[in-house]
Structure formats: C-alpha cells, structure tokens
Enzyme design. Structure first.
Site, PDB file in Angstrom:
ATOM      1  N   ILE A   1      46.475   1.605-129.035  1.00 46.46           N
ATOM      2  CA  ILE A   1      46.905   2.742-129.841  1.00 46.46           C
ATOM      3  C   ILE A   1      46.358   4.039-129.250  1.00 46.46           C
ATOM      4  CG2 ILE A   1      46.887   3.782-132.141  1.00 46.46           C
ATOM      5  CD1 ILE A   1      48.339   1.053-131.899  1.00 46.46           C
TER       6      ILE A   1
ATOM      7  N   HIS B   1      45.354   7.302-130.523  1.00 44.83           N
ATOM      8  CA  HIS B   1      45.056   7.878-131.831  1.00 44.83           C
ATOM      9  C   HIS B   1      45.280   9.387-131.858  1.00 44.83           C
ATOM     10  CE1 HIS B   1      43.419   4.166-133.474  1.00 44.83           C
ATOM     11  NE2 HIS B   1      42.804   3.977-132.313  1.00 44.83           N
TER      12      HIS B   1
ATOM     13  N   ARG C   1      34.200  -4.495-129.547  1.00 45.10           N
ATOM     14  CA  ARG C   1      34.019  -3.048-129.434  1.00 45.10           C
ATOM     15  C   ARG C   1      32.527  -2.754-129.336  1.00 45.10           C
ATOM     16  NH1 ARG C   1      37.358  -4.796-134.016  1.00 45.10           N
ATOM     17  NH2 ARG C   1      37.056  -2.977-135.336  1.00 45.10           N
TER      18      ARG C   1
ATOM     19  N   ILE D   1      31.421   3.425-126.487  1.00 43.59           N
ATOM     20  CA  ILE D   1      32.829   3.830-126.384  1.00 43.59           C
ATOM     21  C   ILE D   1      33.699   2.808-127.109  1.00 43.59           C
ATOM     22  CG2 ILE D   1      34.656   4.586-124.839  1.00 43.59           C
ATOM     23  CD1 ILE D   1      32.148   6.295-124.707  1.00 43.59           C
ATOM     24  N   GLU D   2      33.718   2.919-128.428  1.00 43.81           N
ATOM     25  CA  GLU D   2      34.620   2.124-129.257  1.00 43.81           C
ATOM     26  C   GLU D   2      35.833   3.002-129.574  1.00 43.81           C
ATOM     27  OE1 GLU D   2      32.707   1.199-132.988  1.00 43.81           O
ATOM     28  OE2 GLU D   2      31.715   3.144-133.054  1.00 43.81           O
ATOM     29  N   SER D   3      36.669   2.583-130.512  1.00 42.33           N
ATOM     30  CA  SER D   3      37.817   3.404-130.893  1.00 42.33           C
ATOM     31  C   SER D   3      37.347   4.808-131.285  1.00 42.33           C
ATOM     32  CB  SER D   3      38.545   2.760-132.068  1.00 42.33           C
ATOM     33  OG  SER D   3      39.626   3.535-132.487  1.00 42.33           O
TER      34      SER D   3
ATOM     35  N   CYS E   1      59.157 -15.887-114.513  1.00 43.88           N
ATOM     36  CA  CYS E   1      58.853 -15.915-115.946  1.00 43.88           C
ATOM     37  C   CYS E   1      60.145 -15.646-116.718  1.00 43.88           C
ATOM     38  CB  CYS E   1      57.791 -14.868-116.283  1.00 43.88           C
ATOM     39  SG  CYS E   1      57.462 -14.689-118.047  1.00 43.88           S
TER      40      CYS E   1
ATOM     41  N   CYS F   1      56.684 -18.393-124.658  1.00 44.76           N
ATOM     42  CA  CYS F   1      56.138 -19.707-124.296  1.00 44.76           C
ATOM     43  C   CYS F   1      54.706 -19.606-123.784  1.00 44.76           C
ATOM     44  CB  CYS F   1      57.030 -20.411-123.270  1.00 44.76           C
ATOM     45  SG  CYS F   1      56.718 -19.971-121.546  1.00 44.76           S
TER      46      CYS F   1
END
Length: 469
Positions: free
Chosen positions: A47, A49, A310, A335-337, A399, A436
């Site tokens: 994401i 943010h 995280r 350095i998390e969200s 694939c 799969c």
C-alpha cells in the site's frame, strides 16, 4: 576501506543505495539472505499510504507524504507498477465519525490533499460492496498500490547498474568502531567502511546496540495475510481500512497491483525475529474482521496465506540518524508502515546525511533509468509476434496461471542481480504466483534455472542460503 556499507537489501537499503550510486563512492550492500527483498519488504500490503495516520510533525509523517508524492515519478523512472486507486477509512457508528475527523485533521496538517469524509450513501457510489455496518468513510484519493517486490528489485538493479556491489549470503556478526570508520565481521570475512548505514529491519536494534550506549529496542510485529485469486480482484477498487489502533491500521481489504484481492494484516508482537509462519488464529482473525469493512468477500477464492514481520521500535517512530557516540553510523531503524511508501524519501534523506560525513562528487555517467522485465501478456498481438520472431523463447509459456513465458524467466536470471532461486524467479516474473501456486510451472522453472546457473536440479533452491540447504 570502502566509503559506505549498507546493511540490509530491503526497500529502504536499496533506495539509499540507488541514491548514493549517483556519486563517486565505493558502496557495498551486505545482505544475509540469498536475494534482495527477503525480509520485511517481501511480505507487506503493497500500500502507498496517503499520510493521514502519522502524527503531525513526526519523521513518519514527513517521509510518508514525500514518498507518496515521489512514487509516481519513481515508478516511471525505474519501471515498476504503481496505481493511485485511492483509500477509504471506515467507521461503523455515528460516535466514531470523530475518529475520521481526527484523521482528516492530521492529514491536512501533514500536507495530504483532497481528503473528504463521505456519508454511507456517497461511499457506496464508489464502493458498492462496503459492509452493511459501514456508517461513514474518510476518502483519501492520493492513496495507492504498488508491487513491493518489483519496487525493491528495481531500486537494487539500478544501484547495481551504477556500480554498487551487493554481497548476498553475507551475514554481519559483529561491528566495532575504529579510530576512523567501522569494521564489520561477517561470516564471509572482515569489511571496513568510513560510513555504515544500518537498514537491517528487525535486526537494526542489534547492530545499533553494538556501537552505541544509547540503546534501542525493536519488537518483531507479525502480520498474517490472505491472498485471493484474480477472480476476486475487482470486489473493491479502493484500499479499505478500519479505524487505526495503537498497533496499526487494522485489517484492510485491497486490490493488489496485479489484480488479486488482499486481506490483512494482523498485528501480533513476538520475540523471534525469524518467525514468519502463519497461524490458524491469525488467519481466522483476518476472516472475522475483514467482513466488517466489505461484504460478500469470496473467501473460497483464497489461493495462499503468508506472514511478514514489521520492525516496531518502542517509540513508534522512524529512527534515522547518527547516534551521538557513533558518528558515521547511520541508523535507518524502526521502519514499519508506512516504510514502503516512505522509501523514495528515505533514500534522499539519508543521502543528505551522508553528504554531511563525506564529500559527494556526482558521477558523469549516472544511469538514471532502469527497464524492467518485458511483460509478454501485456503486449499487443502484433508486438508479441514480433518478439517471438526475434526470440522464440517468448513463444513458450511456462506459468499458465500468470501467462509467464520462458523468455521472461531467462531475462530474470540474466539481468543485473539476477534470480538464483525459485522465489527469486517468482518475485521478478510472477511465475508461480497464480491460482495453482507453482504446482504446474515449478519443474520447468527449475530446469531453466539449472541450465542457466550450471547446476544440478537437486541444487536448485526455493529460497535461502546455499549453506542452509
């Protein structure tokens, strides 16, 4: 002695490496795993943010908003997929609207543009599948989605193009301060550098505490996710958040940049910095809470689940800078969200710090852009036929689920910092990421890897270090 050693080849470390590669510096990125993007950066929400959640005036808020603004330009410059699909934060009761108002106020202070609180009726016009209990939403048009693997790899490849050395499968075991610079003892020998940048994710506190008396502590915060098939990818078009808590932004429901649907993450504090196994309780929590945001989620379309860690620092803030008692050692810790969103801005921020330690002389021949792997199925029929005439390997599908050709897999192996494992192929091409889950394409991918790397089939790894097999 090198000029700069960066510990950690996640998205922060690679963004920093790319920015520093503009200058006449001897730079090495040291990574204990067999590939870049093997830690926190490989298992997150993808994401981008908007910047409404971080505390005004914090480093998180500053770098989040800057990173969001830079993301579109960087996605074009380094050729990785990005889309501004917009975000929504839901509330379920009238008394919770004040929570949305607080986020709106914070976002305005942080510089986020065009946010607006919508009534249920207004929100349903944009997202018809919002849960029946949704009362109102905060709409953030600047929110987006990105492929975390491709973004991380793009930064790394461009850094490598510009002369940065990547020492993979090299684990830092201890660090000591010298009169000038630092000495790193690794399982592959000793290295020295005038400047060390500590971008080691959940291990950043370990390295910081080796050189500084000003201790920090990072808690691994595990987040479980469920990924649904592309048949469910259009169930929502925005990223749908719940009102955040002290442990994060809650369970989200979001389309991915490649057309799947993603649910998660949980937020469980643990001690083990390597514990990335999902749990039955975690997956059950995702299913229970996601339906509060979005109704009729086709949960029978789940194709895989995964978990990531995280790096949560006790103060809940990014720690970027030099400790007073370890000049030349730059932490990029906690350095998390919104770390993924912030990465482009983190690269610039740390570059400026390095400029205060040593002279930065620009290269005359810096390669600004990077071209990613050709996505065969995204080409027109005419261009597909033209490519096959030039290179017949693009005419052989490996694939089936994702429509990935032999030519794309060979490119993934042969390009800068090429894939050396099945997971390396998967993250660069998406071969094995379909319904799969590599059940069909694994044998052929192994065969191609073995031939390109001059190895026996038995020596091909899914992931991990050679000495750990």
């Amino acid at each position: 002695m090198r000029d700069v050693i960066i510990i950690g080849a996640g998205v922060s470390g690679c963004a920093i490496a790319r920015e520093l590669s503009r200058y006449e510096l001897d730079i090495c990125v040291v990574e204990k795993e067999s590939d870049v993007c093997e830690g926190t950066s490989k298992a997150n929400s993808g994401i981008v943010h908007g910047g409404f959640d971080a505390k005004p005036g914090s480093l998180k808020a500053k770098l989040n908003v800057q990173g969001n603004i830079l993301m579109e330009e960087m996605s074009k410059t380094l050729d990785f997929p990005f889309k501004r699909n917009g975000s929504m934060v839901i509330c379920e009761r009238p008394e919770e609207v004040s929570g949305l108002e607080k986020l709106l106020e914070q976002g305005v202070k942080n510089g986020v543009q065009e946010m607006k609180i919508l009534t249920r009726e207004q929100a349903l016009e944009l997202e018809p599948n919002l849960a029946d209990g949704v009362y109102a939403v905060l709409h953030i048009p600047s929110g987006g989605i990105v492929c975390p693997f491709e973004m991380n790899i793009a930064y790394a490849e461009n850094a490598a193009q510009n002369g940065v050395e990547f020492c993979l499968e090299t684990e830092v075991q201890s660090i000591e301060k010298m009169e000038k610079g630092f000495r790193l003892h690794t399982d592959q020998g000793t290295m020295e550098a005038a400047c060390v940048i500590n971008a080691a994710g959940v291990y950043a506190d370990v390295f910081h505490n080796m050189v500084s008396e000003q201790k920090i502590h990072i808690t691994p915060r595990r987040g479980d996710y469920c990924l649904l098939d592309k048949t469910a990818g259009s169930h929502v078009s925005h990223t749908i958040f719940q009102l955040p808590t002290e442990k994060g932004k809650g369970i989200l429901v979001s389309p991915t940049i490649h057309g799947n649907l993603l649910l998660g993450p949980t937020a469980i504090d643990i001690e083990d910095k390597e514990a990335t196994a999902t749990t039955a309780a975690g997956l059950a929590e995702i299913m229970e809470k996601s339906v509060r945001s979005v109704k009729n989620i086709p949960t029978r379309q789940v194709i895989t689940s995964f978990a990531g860690l995280r790096a949560h620092e006790d103060q809940g803030e990014f720690i970027i800078g030099e400790p007073e008692d370890a000049r030349g050692f730059i932490d990029v810790a906690g350095i998390e969200s919104p770390g993924l969103t912030s990465a482009p801005a983190v690269g610039l921020y740390v570059r400026d710090m390095v400029a205060g330690i040593m002279e930065l002389k620009e290269k005359k021949e810096f390669v600004e852009t990077r071209k990613g792997i050709t996505r065969f199925k995204e080409l027109s029929m005419e261009k597909q036929n033209e490519l096959i005439r030039k290179n017949p390997s693009y005419g052989r599908i490996v694939c089936r689920c994702e429509g990935i050709t032999e030519g794309e897999i060979l490119d993934a192996v042969r390009r800068p910092l090429g894939a050396r494992t099945l997971d390396g192929i998967k993250r660069r091409t998406r071969a094995g990421m379909g319904r799969c889950q590599a059940g069909f394409c694994t044998p052929k991918t192994m065969e191609l890897l073995a031939k390109e790397l001059h190895l026996e089939l038995k020596d091909i790894r899914k992931n991990g270090r050679r000495d750990a097999q």
